[in-house]
Design a protein around this motif. Sequence first.
Motif, PDB file in Angstrom:
ATOM      1  N   ALA A 172       0.852  -1.186   0.000  1.00  0.00           N
ATOM      2  CA  ALA A 172       0.000   0.000   0.000  1.00  0.00           C
ATOM      3  C   ALA A 172       0.891   1.240   0.000  1.00  0.00           C
ATOM      4  O   ALA A 172       2.081   1.184   0.308  1.00  0.00           O
ATOM      5  CB  ALA A 172      -0.893  -0.005   1.234  1.00  0.00           C
ATOM      6  N   GLY A 173       0.325   2.379  -0.335  1.00  0.00           N
ATOM      7  CA  GLY A 173       1.075   3.616  -0.274  1.00  0.00           C
ATOM      8  C   GLY A 173       1.605   4.049  -1.626  1.00  0.00           C
ATOM      9  O   GLY A 173       1.069   3.699  -2.676  1.00  0.00           O
ATOM     10  N   SER A 174       2.718   4.784  -1.590  1.00  0.00           N
ATOM     11  CA  SER A 174       3.284   5.358  -2.807  1.00  0.00           C
ATOM     12  C   SER A 174       4.302   4.414  -3.443  1.00  0.00           C
ATOM     13  O   SER A 174       4.609   3.337  -2.929  1.00  0.00           O
ATOM     14  CB  SER A 174       3.932   6.708  -2.487  1.00  0.00           C
ATOM     15  N   THR A 175       4.850   4.857  -4.564  1.00  0.00           N
ATOM     16  CA  THR A 175       5.800   4.053  -5.343  1.00  0.00           C
ATOM     17  C   THR A 175       7.068   3.757  -4.540  1.00  0.00           C
ATOM     18  O   THR A 175       7.596   4.630  -3.834  1.00  0.00           O
ATOM     19  CB  THR A 175       6.176   4.808  -6.634  1.00  0.00           C
ATOM     20  N   ILE A 176       7.555   2.544  -4.679  1.00  0.00           N
ATOM     21  CA  ILE A 176       8.818   2.158  -4.028  1.00  0.00           C
ATOM     22  C   ILE A 176       9.969   2.856  -4.755  1.00  0.00           C
ATOM     23  O   ILE A 176      10.090   2.760  -5.982  1.00  0.00           O
ATOM     24  CB  ILE A 176       9.006   0.634  -4.054  1.00  0.00           C
ATOM     25  N   THR A 177      10.814   3.543  -4.005  1.00  0.00           N
ATOM     26  CA  THR A 177      11.958   4.242  -4.599  1.00  0.00           C
ATOM     27  C   THR A 177      13.297   3.589  -4.283  1.00  0.00           C
ATOM     28  O   THR A 177      14.291   3.893  -4.937  1.00  0.00           O
ATOM     29  CB  THR A 177      11.992   5.703  -4.114  1.00  0.00           C
ATOM     30  N   ASP A 178      13.342   2.701  -3.302  1.00  0.00           N
ATOM     31  CA  ASP A 178      14.580   1.980  -3.006  1.00  0.00           C
ATOM     32  C   ASP A 178      14.253   0.771  -2.149  1.00  0.00           C
ATOM     33  O   ASP A 178      13.201   0.722  -1.487  1.00  0.00           O
ATOM     34  CB  ASP A 178      15.599   2.869  -2.294  1.00  0.00           C
ATOM     35  N   ILE A 179      15.169  -0.208  -2.130  1.00  0.00           N
ATOM     36  CA  ILE A 179      14.941  -1.446  -1.394  1.00  0.00           C
ATOM     37  C   ILE A 179      16.281  -2.035  -0.981  1.00  0.00           C
ATOM     38  O   ILE A 179      17.294  -1.876  -1.673  1.00  0.00           O
ATOM     39  CB  ILE A 179      14.136  -2.450  -2.265  1.00  0.00           C
ATOM     40  N   ALA A 180      16.316  -2.701   0.168  1.00  0.00           N
ATOM     41  CA  ALA A 180      17.532  -3.336   0.675  1.00  0.00           C
ATOM     42  C   ALA A 180      17.128  -4.447   1.633  1.00  0.00           C
ATOM     43  O   ALA A 180      15.984  -4.491   2.108  1.00  0.00           O
ATOM     44  CB  ALA A 180      18.423  -2.319   1.390  1.00  0.00           C
ATOM     45  N   PRO A 181      18.041  -5.374   1.959  1.00  0.00           N
ATOM     46  CA  PRO A 181      17.721  -6.442   2.909  1.00  0.00           C
ATOM     47  C   PRO A 181      17.298  -5.879   4.261  1.00  0.00           C
ATOM     48  O   PRO A 181      17.794  -4.832   4.708  1.00  0.00           O
ATOM     49  CB  PRO A 181      19.032  -7.223   3.026  1.00  0.00           C
ATOM     50  N   GLY A 182      16.390  -6.574   4.939  1.00  0.00           N
ATOM     51  CA  GLY A 182      15.930  -6.150   6.254  1.00  0.00           C
ATOM     52  C   GLY A 182      16.844  -6.610   7.364  1.00  0.00           C
ATOM     53  O   GLY A 182      17.901  -7.213   7.122  1.00  0.00           O
ATOM     54  N   THR A 183      16.424  -6.361   8.596  1.00  0.00           N
ATOM     55  CA  THR A 183      17.234  -6.722   9.763  1.00  0.00           C
ATOM     56  C   THR A 183      16.997  -8.150  10.220  1.00  0.00           C
ATOM     57  O   THR A 183      17.718  -8.658  11.070  1.00  0.00           O
ATOM     58  CB  THR A 183      16.937  -5.765  10.926  1.00  0.00           C
ATOM     59  N   ALA A 184      15.976  -8.817   9.667  1.00  0.00           N
ATOM     60  CA  ALA A 184      15.677 -10.195  10.027  1.00  0.00           C
ATOM     61  C   ALA A 184      15.378 -10.987   8.761  1.00  0.00           C
ATOM     62  O   ALA A 184      15.061 -10.422   7.709  1.00  0.00           O
ATOM     63  CB  ALA A 184      14.480 -10.250  10.989  1.00  0.00           C
ATOM     64  N   VAL A 185      15.483 -12.306   8.862  1.00  0.00           N
ATOM     65  CA  VAL A 185      15.173 -13.172   7.727  1.00  0.00           C
ATOM     66  C   VAL A 185      13.718 -12.976   7.330  1.00  0.00           C
ATOM     67  O   VAL A 185      12.823 -12.905   8.178  1.00  0.00           O
ATOM     68  CB  VAL A 185      15.428 -14.648   8.092  1.00  0.00           C
TER      69      VAL A 185
END
Length: 761
Positions: free
Chosen positions: A315-328
Motif C-alpha cells: 500500500a502507499g506510494s511508489t517504491i523508490t529503493d529497497i535493501a535487505p531487512g534486519t531479520a530473515v
Amino acid sequence: MTPTPGTPPTGPGRPRRPGPRRLSAAAVAALLIAAVPAGAAMSAGATPKTATGPEGKKLSVSATTGLDPAGEKVRVTGEGYGPKSGIYVALCKDNGANRVPSPCLGGADMSGGSKTSQWIVPPGDPYEGDLALPFGPGGTFDVEVEIRSKGDGLDCAEVPCSVVTRADHRASGDRTQDVRIPVTFAGQGPGEPGGEGVDVPAGTVSYKPVADFTSAGKPLDLLLHPESKKLYVGADNLPDTADVDERGLYALNPEDGKAESWISQAPGPTGEPRASTAARISGPLPGDGVVYNYPLRGVGSAKAGDKAASGVWLAGSTITDIAPGTAVGTVLVAQGAKLSEIATATGTATRSVTVPGGSRFAADHARGAVWFSDVAAGKLHLVDLVSFTVADTFDLPGADGMAGFIRTDPATGAVWVGVNRSVLVFDASGKLVKTLIGKDLARDAAFDTESGRAFVVWQDGGDLSDPANDNDGTLTVYDSATFTPAAKDLSLPGNQSQLGAASLAVAPGGATVFVTSPAEGKITRLTRQVSPLVTQAPADRSVKAGEEVALTARAEGTPEPSVRWQVSTDGSQTWRELDGATEPVLTFTAKSAQDGYRYRAEFRNDVGTTRTAPITLTVTEATGGGENGGQNGGAAGGDGGGDSGGDSGDGSGDTSSGSGSAGGDASTGTSSSGDGGSSAGTSGGASGSSGSSGSAGSSAGGAGSTVGGGVEGSSGTETTSGGSLAATGLTVISATLLAAALLGGGLLIHRRARRRTTGLA
C-alpha cells in the motif's frame, strides 16, 4: 629424500602402528631408496601460489614468500597426478625447465621425523602405508612439509629454490611429474623489487572488456549471487525490440552470458501474475535467487528455474529503493521519505519512520545504520536501525547536481554518495573525508572487501550538444582506504545516461567486473590485468672461469608474463636476446670472455613490459683445477671406494684421476659441475682412493649419476641416474644392488653403501 630406516612416517591424521617393527629385506631396500618423513602442521604464511605442470598437473603451496629461514611448515596440495607414477614432494634447487630439481632438502633421517618431504604413490602401490601416502581421487594429495632455507647441502640464499613434485626413484628420468613453485625466505634479498616498466609502470592494474552480454533486455541492476555464482539481472524492455517483451528477472551464466532462466511474471495489485520489470535487486536469497522490487509497489522473490516470482503488493506510494531487512524474511523499503521494514511473505510493515526528505538510501547492517540521501535539500540523514529513528543529519554538498547513488563500504562503514560529476565520501560518523571528481556523471559504486577496492561507474550525459559530453562513460577503481586510484581508468564507449543509469557487480577479489549499459542493452564483462611486477631479480656476480652461473628473475602479472633474458657486451649500450633463454633461471658456464657482460630479464604480457635492473658478471681466471684436484685425491686415499674420484676443481667438466692405496687398485673419477655431474670409479675392491674436489666440483652431482667403487664382487660400473633426492651424499642404490637386497643381503648392502659414501658433501 634419503633412506629413513626406523619409524615410518604418517601423513596428517594417519596414526602410527603400535608395537615393535620388524623390517623385511624389501622394506630395507625401500628405505635405502627414499625417505618419507612425517607430515607437519599447516603453515601460517599468507602468500599461496599455484602452478600447472606440462600435462595439466596442478600444484599449490600455502605460503611462498617471507618464510622463516629456521623452518616453517607449509601445506602442499595437488591434483591430476598418478595413477601410475609415484612422486616426491620436497624443497629443491630449481634448475629450470626439463632439468631435475636437485639437490633437495632432507637427509639420512633415521627417526622418520624430519618432516621435510613426502612420498605419494598410486593406491595399492607396494610402498603405500608405512613409507608412502596414497593419492586421493583424481590424483589428489594434501600434505604438509617443513622447509628451511639451508641444510643438507642446499642453501636457498645462494641458489633458486622451489617446492616441487618430481617422479620417485622408480622413474627418476620422468620430467612430466615436475611442477615447481618458487619460494623465498625472510631476509633473503630478492633483488630490486618492481623492476623498470618500459611502457607502463611495473605492476600497473587495468581492466579489459572481454565480452558483451545482450541476453537480458535492457539491464537495470545486477547481483552476483555469493553462493550459486549466477549473475542476476533486473531488466526492462528495449524499445527497439517491440516483437519481444524483455521485462523481468534474468539468471545468467557469468562466464558466457547465456540466460539460464528468465522470470517475467510477478503478482500485480490483484495478485494475478503479469509481465513486470525487475527494477532494483534488494539482495540474495540463501543458496540461490534474489529479492527484488518491481513497479510500482511490488516486492518479489525468485530463483533460477522459477516460472514466476512470488510477491506482495504494498500500500502507499511508489517504491523508490529497497535493501535487505534486519531479520530473515524482511526487507527495508523506501517509499519516498518513508522508510519501512516489510515482511516479504505478507507485505505487512513491522515498523516505519519518516525522514525529513530524500528517496534513496544505503543500509549498513554491521553498524546498525541506514543513510538517507536528500540531494534536493543538500542533507544526509542517519537512521538508527535499532530504534528506527532519525539519529542525525549532515550537510551534503553539491545539492544543485543530479542524484546518482548512495552506497556504504561494508569494510569501513564509509558512505559514498554520487552527486552530479563527483562522489562525496563520508566516514562512518558522518564526516566528509574525500571528494572524488570525475568527468562524467557518477551513477553507481560497488566494493570488494577482499582487495579493498571501490569501483565507480561514471556515465556520459548523452547530450552531444554539451561540450562536456562525448558519449563515453568511465570505470574508475580506488583504494577504499586511501581513495587513491588503484587501476587505470577504463573508457566505456557508448555508455550514456539518456536511457537509464548504469550499475555494477564485482566478483570477490575484484578479478571480474560487470557493468551495465542500459542505452545499449548490454552488460560488459571486464577482467583485471596487471603488467609484470618483478618479485625476484639477480645481483652482480663474481665467478671463476669454468664455474656455473645461475641467474634468477621472477615476476608476477596477469596474464602470466613471459620472460626473455638479454645480454649486453658494451656496458648497456646495446642489448640482444639470448636464444632459448625463456625460463626464470638462466644457467651457463662462465668463460673469461664474458667478464664485464651485463644481463637482465625482460618480462612481457598484454599490459606491458618490465625489465630487471642490469647486473654485471665478473669472471676471473680459475686457480687450482682438475689436475691438482685429482693428484690431491690420489694422495689422500681413504675408505671411499673411488666414489669421490678426482672431481674437477673448476666445475667445468675437466677430468682428473687419483690412485688408490689398497692393494694397488686404481680409482678414476670424472666429474662435471653442479647438476648433471657424475663420479665414476673402477675399483673392484671395497676400499680405494678418494679424490678431493676442486672449488666448484660436485661428487653428488645433483641431477647427474653416481658410479663407483662398488660392493665386493661387483664391477663398480653400475649407474643410478638422478643422484639422491637429498643433498647428503647418500646415493640411490642400483638395480643390481636392489636385487641383491631383495634376495636377502639387504642389511649388508646397506651397511656397505653407507660406508662407501662416508665423507661426501
